[in-house]
Structures are given as structure tokens and as C-alpha cells.
Design a protein around this motif. Structure first.
Motif, short mmCIF file in Angstrom:
data_model
loop_
_atom_site.label_atom_id
_atom_site.label_comp_id
_atom_site.label_asym_id
_atom_site.label_seq_id
_atom_site.Cartn_x
_atom_site.Cartn_y
_atom_site.Cartn_z
N SER A 234 11.90 -27.27 54.32
CA SER A 234 10.64 -27.99 54.12
C SER A 234 9.64 -27.23 53.26
O SER A 234 8.54 -27.72 53.00
CB SER A 234 9.99 -28.30 55.48
OG SER A 234 9.59 -27.11 56.14
N ALA A 235 10.01 -26.02 52.81
CA ALA A 235 9.11 -25.26 51.95
C ALA A 235 8.89 -26.03 50.64
O ALA A 235 9.83 -26.57 50.06
CB ALA A 235 9.70 -23.88 51.66
N PHE A 278 16.34 -16.03 49.34
CA PHE A 278 14.90 -16.17 49.09
C PHE A 278 14.18 -14.92 49.57
O PHE A 278 14.68 -14.17 50.41
CB PHE A 278 14.32 -17.43 49.74
CG PHE A 278 14.25 -17.39 51.25
CD1 PHE A 278 13.13 -16.91 51.90
CD2 PHE A 278 15.31 -17.86 52.02
CE1 PHE A 278 13.05 -16.88 53.28
CE2 PHE A 278 15.25 -17.84 53.40
CZ PHE A 278 14.11 -17.35 54.04
N HIS A 279 12.98 -14.72 49.01
CA HIS A 279 12.16 -13.55 49.33
C HIS A 279 10.76 -14.02 49.71
O HIS A 279 10.25 -14.99 49.16
CB HIS A 279 12.05 -12.60 48.13
CG HIS A 279 13.34 -12.34 47.42
ND1 HIS A 279 14.23 -11.36 47.81
CD2 HIS A 279 13.90 -12.96 46.35
CE1 HIS A 279 15.28 -11.37 46.99
NE2 HIS A 279 15.10 -12.33 46.10
N ILE A 280 10.15 -13.29 50.62
CA ILE A 280 8.77 -13.55 51.02
C ILE A 280 7.94 -12.31 50.74
O ILE A 280 8.36 -11.19 51.02
CB ILE A 280 8.68 -13.88 52.53
CG1 ILE A 280 9.42 -15.17 52.85
CG2 ILE A 280 7.22 -14.02 52.97
CD1 ILE A 280 9.48 -15.47 54.33
N GLY A 281 6.77 -12.52 50.16
CA GLY A 281 5.83 -11.42 49.93
C GLY A 281 4.42 -11.88 50.23
O GLY A 281 4.15 -13.07 50.37
N SER A 299 -2.75 -14.32 51.49
CA SER A 299 -1.91 -15.28 50.77
C SER A 299 -0.46 -14.83 50.78
O SER A 299 -0.16 -13.63 50.66
CB SER A 299 -2.39 -15.43 49.32
OG SER A 299 -3.75 -15.80 49.27
N ALA A 300 0.44 -15.79 50.93
CA ALA A 300 1.87 -15.49 50.96
C ALA A 300 2.57 -16.21 49.81
O ALA A 300 2.08 -17.23 49.30
CB ALA A 300 2.48 -15.92 52.30
N LEU A 310 7.17 -17.98 40.82
CA LEU A 310 6.64 -17.56 42.12
C LEU A 310 5.83 -18.71 42.70
O LEU A 310 4.99 -19.30 42.01
CB LEU A 310 5.76 -16.32 41.97
CG LEU A 310 6.37 -15.12 41.23
CD1 LEU A 310 5.39 -13.96 41.24
CD2 LEU A 310 7.70 -14.72 41.84
N TYR A 311 6.09 -19.03 43.97
CA TYR A 311 5.47 -20.19 44.60
C TYR A 311 4.49 -19.74 45.69
O TYR A 311 4.76 -18.79 46.43
CB TYR A 311 6.54 -21.08 45.25
CG TYR A 311 7.54 -21.62 44.27
CD1 TYR A 311 7.30 -22.78 43.56
CD2 TYR A 311 8.75 -20.96 44.05
CE1 TYR A 311 8.22 -23.28 42.65
CE2 TYR A 311 9.68 -21.45 43.14
CZ TYR A 311 9.41 -22.62 42.45
OH TYR A 311 10.32 -23.10 41.55
N PRO A 312 3.36 -20.45 45.81
CA PRO A 312 2.47 -20.16 46.94
C PRO A 312 3.10 -20.66 48.23
O PRO A 312 3.80 -21.68 48.24
CB PRO A 312 1.21 -20.96 46.59
CG PRO A 312 1.71 -22.09 45.75
CD PRO A 312 2.87 -21.54 44.96
N LEU A 313 2.88 -19.95 49.31
CA LEU A 313 3.47 -20.30 50.60
C LEU A 313 2.34 -20.43 51.61
O LEU A 313 1.71 -19.44 51.98
CB LEU A 313 4.46 -19.22 51.03
CG LEU A 313 5.42 -19.54 52.19
CD1 LEU A 313 6.29 -20.74 51.88
CD2 LEU A 313 6.29 -18.33 52.50
N ALA A 314 2.05 -21.66 52.00
CA ALA A 314 0.98 -21.90 52.96
C ALA A 314 1.25 -21.16 54.25
O ALA A 314 2.41 -20.93 54.62
CB ALA A 314 0.85 -23.40 53.22
N ASN A 315 0.19 -20.79 54.94
CA ASN A 315 0.34 -20.02 56.17
C ASN A 315 1.20 -20.76 57.18
O ASN A 315 1.99 -20.15 57.91
CB ASN A 315 -1.03 -19.71 56.77
CG ASN A 315 -0.95 -18.73 57.92
OD1 ASN A 315 -0.45 -17.62 57.77
ND2 ASN A 315 -1.43 -19.13 59.08
#
Length: 459
Positions: A234-235, A278-281, A299-300, A310-315
């Protein structure tokens, strides 16, 4: 003298009437130049177009095609050629509702300052398409294609051309996992999960995901692992913070050394074996600021494999993906066995032992007995299954034993499960499973279990 003035006034009125009559007739002549039509005024196949550009207000975009589509202003931009050609598909068969032949004044159609100018080129021809204003009566768009006429078109080309460059980025895709065979984590978590239907690994038949710890295979909650994969599915990959990440951006967004990297090995519906990473930062500057102000929201970001996007990742999306530890994915039920597999239950409560037996006829639910009498076992079943971890711990029990229950199972690999509950504090008890500390559970849930036992043994 007065008669002369009246005569002059009458002549002036007559002249005005003549001018109005002439204007009306001229309007009628102009009006007659508009006629209905069902003609296809443009027929351009998108796959034959070699370049396209448009100016829409302050936005100007231009693309050309070599082996693939390229954004003229930055060849590094990942163009989604299909989206671009989908925009041009309006010109495959652009139909007109009305035609104004050889108009004398295009200003009245908004074509002197077009709302949008679109230029297309094929190997055979160049096109310039001007999009004017809307007609008052039917709100159709006035269009010029350079043949001297003005058309009212049935389909507005402006609806097909998004205004933002970001609408044409070729985003990464998260595949459909037909069956996940392994999940590996590195970074903040370092362990692997494997898929197995080996019944010797767990007494609970729904367990199919396991991880190895201290030489033993431990089951994970299938629903928790599935929820983790669903959170990934769902990302949102519909906006970006960078389409061609630099080393500085990777450092700034915490993706040069990701907070978490996850590699998923999976099978497709066709049985092909594939991997997805996938990677999270998180924003490093904001993380530093939280040391002084912990109210700052950090921000993630998400990166797919080696992609430069690079995509923004909502909290709300970051939290479930970051919760990838063993304690996040393991069972939180203290006793996970199916009551249909339980043959006997031995209970130690306040120094007294009680034994509950069961029988099961073919294709019927198991029936439980105490002292030969059939039990209404629903309260005990609910209390036992409702006991869940408030928090996991390895702390050894120090308080008094409250109750101990041994479940004997119809299972050659796991013949028994022993659950022992100890006092801990006013709000919690400590749960031990098969001699190993598991977690803290709410004291109220332990009280419910004891009351269910008392209801059975006391009558």
C-alpha cells in the motif's frame, strides 16, 4: 430653424438604424459561416510521434523520442513513455462538432493568446495545435490545427495533457507477491524469515513463517507477516522528492546507510523466482533536531532497490514498515494451540491439581469433561485465548505463581504446552511458556482465567 434641427435628428436616427441593420446582417453572415460537422480533423498515431511539446500558461514541457522518450531539459528524468503516448492518444481521432471556415477574427475564439499550444512531429509532418477558449452555449473548446479554420471539438485535448512534469515520471513498481519464500532484514534489524509448511516446526497449523534464533526455529504470526507485506503493497509511489538522487541527497535522507533494508524472495503466479528490495531512511537533520526537541516529526523516505527515485513516506506508512523486529511479528497470544488438538488440561491453582479431559467424535467439535461431566467450556476458552503480550521480556519470574496450566496435545512433535503465570506488579503478570519467559500480560486477563477455572472446578 427648428424644423431643420428636427430633420437633422431624423436623418441621424435613420443612419443609426441603417448601421444596426447592416451590423445585424453582417452578424448573420458571420453566423452562417459556422456549420455542423462530424469530421475527424486529426488522426495521429501516438507511436509515430517523434517529438512533442506544449506550453500551458507558465508550464512548458518538451520531449523527444530516440530508443525511448527523453525529457529535453534533463535526460536523467525517467520518462514514462506510455503515459506520454496516452496523453497524445486524444489526437488519434480528434473529432469536430462545428467548423468555422476562414474566420476573419480569431481573437473572439481565444486563439490570439491560446490557453495551450501543442506541437507534434512525426517523420512525415509537423503539427501545431492551438487550444482557445470555450464556446458560450455548449462549453466546447475552440481549436486551430493550422488549416485556416477554427473548430469546436468534441473532446478537449487539455483534459489529456497534465500540467506537471511529475505526471510523466516512470515510477518504480511494487510487485504482487504470489508466495513469499523468504524475507531478509538488515540495518536496524538483522535476521531472516523463511516460509515452511513443515508441521514439525509448530503445534499451530496456521504457522508458515519462521525465524531461527539460538539454533531453534520459532514461529511468527502469519497475520502479522501478511500485514507487513500489505503495508509495503500500500506504499504510495506517486510522488517523489528526487528523481535522480545525488550522493548528498542519499546522505541527507538517511539512504546511503539505510535505517532498514528488506529483501523479499517470492514466487510469481507463473512460478518464477524473483527478489524485491526496498530501503527506508529518515531525514538526518531532523533526527538531530529531535535530540533538543522530541516533538519534531521526522520525515521518512523510501527507495526501491538501486533506483534513483526517492519517495516520501508518510508517518502512517513508515511506522508499520519500520516495525520489522521479531517482537513485532511474533505471536502475541500466550497459548496459540487449537482447542481441537487438546486432549487433556492439567491445572495447578492454589496448590491443588485439577484435570480436564476431552473426547472428539469424527467431524465433530471436541467435548471437554471435568469429573465425568460435560463442560460449557466457552468461558475458559475465551480467557485462555484472550491472554496476549502487553510487552515481551526475558526477565526471570520472581513473584508468586498464580496458576499453571499444562495442555496435552494430539501432536507427535509437540505433545505438551505448559503456561505458567506469576505475579509481577499491580497491573501485570509474567507469562512463562514451556519453562521460558515470554512476556508480561495484564493482571486482569489472568484474573479472568482463574475465575473461569473456579467456575469449572467449584461447580
Amino acid at each position: 430653424m427648428k424644423r431643420s434641427k428636427k430633420l437633422i435628428a431624423m436623418v441621424a436616427v435613420l443612419a443609426a438604424l441603417c448601421l444596426l441593420t447592416f451590423g445585424f446582417r453582417h452578424y448573420e453572415t458571420k453566423k452562417e459561416q459556422i456549420r455542423e460537422t462530424d469530421a475527424i480533423i486529426l488522426s495521429i498515431q501516438p507511436d509515430t510521434v517523434t517529438s512533442v511539446s506544449w506550453t500551458d500558461g507558465e508550464t512548458s514541457l518538451a520531449f523527444h523520442k530516440e530508443e525511448s522518450w527523453i525529457y529535453d531539459a534533463d535526460a536523467a528524468f525517467p520518462v514514462d513513455g506510455q503515459k506520454l503516448e496516452d496523453s497524445m492518444s486524444v489526437f488519434e481521432a480528434l473529432g469536430a462538432a462545428f467548423v468555422i471556415e476562414e474566420p476573419e477574427d480569431v481573437n473572439q475564439y481565444g486563439l490570439d493568446s491560446p490557453a495551450c499550444t501543442i506541437q507534434l512531429s512525426t517523420d512525415e509532418k509537423d503539427y501545431e495545435i492551438l487550444l482557445g477558449s470555450f464556446s458560450v452555449l455548449d462549453s466546447q473548446r475552440y481549436v486551430s490545427i493550422g488549416d485556416g479554420n477554427v473548430y469546436l471539438v468534441k473532446e478537449d485535448p487539455m483534459d489529456s495533457f497534465p500540467k506537471m512534469l511529475s505526471d510523466y515520471v516512470k515510477h518504480d513498481e511494487i510487485p504482487t507477491f504470489y508466495r513469499v519464500t523468504e524475507i531478509s532484514f538488515s540495518g536496524g534489524e538483522n535476521y531472516s524469515i523463511c516460509y515452511s509448511e513443515d508441521s514439525s516446526l509448530s503445534y499451530y497449523q496456521d504457522d508458515v513463517y519462521f525465524t531461527e534464533r539460538d539454533g531453534s526455529w520459532l514461529p511468527l504470526e502469519t497475520e502479522n507477516v501478511t500485514a507487513y507485506l500489505n503495508a509495503l503493497q500500500s506504499a504510495s509511489l506517486t510522488s517523489y522528492v528526487s528523481y535522480n538522487a545525488t550522493d548528498d541527497e542519499l546522505d541527507s535522507f538517511g539512504l546511503s546507510e539505510p535505517e532498514l533494508t528488506c529483501t523479499i524472495s517470492y514466487e510469481t503466479e507463473n512460478g518464477d523466482q524473483k527478489q524485491f528490495t526496498f530501503h527506508i531512511g529518515r531525514n538526518q537533520q531532523e533526527l538531530e533536531q529531535t535530540q533538543k526537541d522530541d516533538s519534531i516529526e521526522v520525515s521518512a523516505y523510501l527507495r526501491i532497490g538501486d533506483s534513483q527515485i526517492l519517495y516520501p513516506l508518510a508517518n502512517s506508512k513508515y511506522q508499520p514498515l519500520a516495525a520489522a523486529g521479531y517482537d513485532d511479528l511474533r505471536h502475541d497470544e500466550v497459548m496459540t494451540a487449537d482447542f481441537g488438538d487438546i486432549e487433556t488440561i492439567d491445572i495447578s491453582l492454589d496448590g491443588t491439581l485439577y484435570s480436564i479431559t476431552s473426547q472428539q467424535e469424527k467431524d465433530e467439535d471436541r467435548v471437554f469433561y471435568y469429573n465425568g461431566e460435560e463442560l460449557d467450556f466457552s468461558s475458559f476458552r475465551v480467557a485462555a485465548k484472550s491472554m496476549r503480550a502487553a510487552s515481551f521480556t526475558e526477565e526471570a519470574p520472581a513473584g508468586k505463581e498464580e496458576i499453571s496450566i499444562t495442555y496435552s496435545l494430539n501432536n507427535e512433535y509437540f505433545p505438551q504446552i505448559q503456561v505458567t503465570l506469576y505475579r509481577y506488579d499491580g497491573a501485570n503478570c509474567l507469562a512463562e511458556v514451556n519453562g521460558e519467559t515470554m512476556c508480561l500480560v495484564s493482571r486482569s486477563s489472568v484474573v479472568d482465567l482463574i475465575e473461569a477455572v473456579n467456575a469449572i472446578v467449584l461447580g
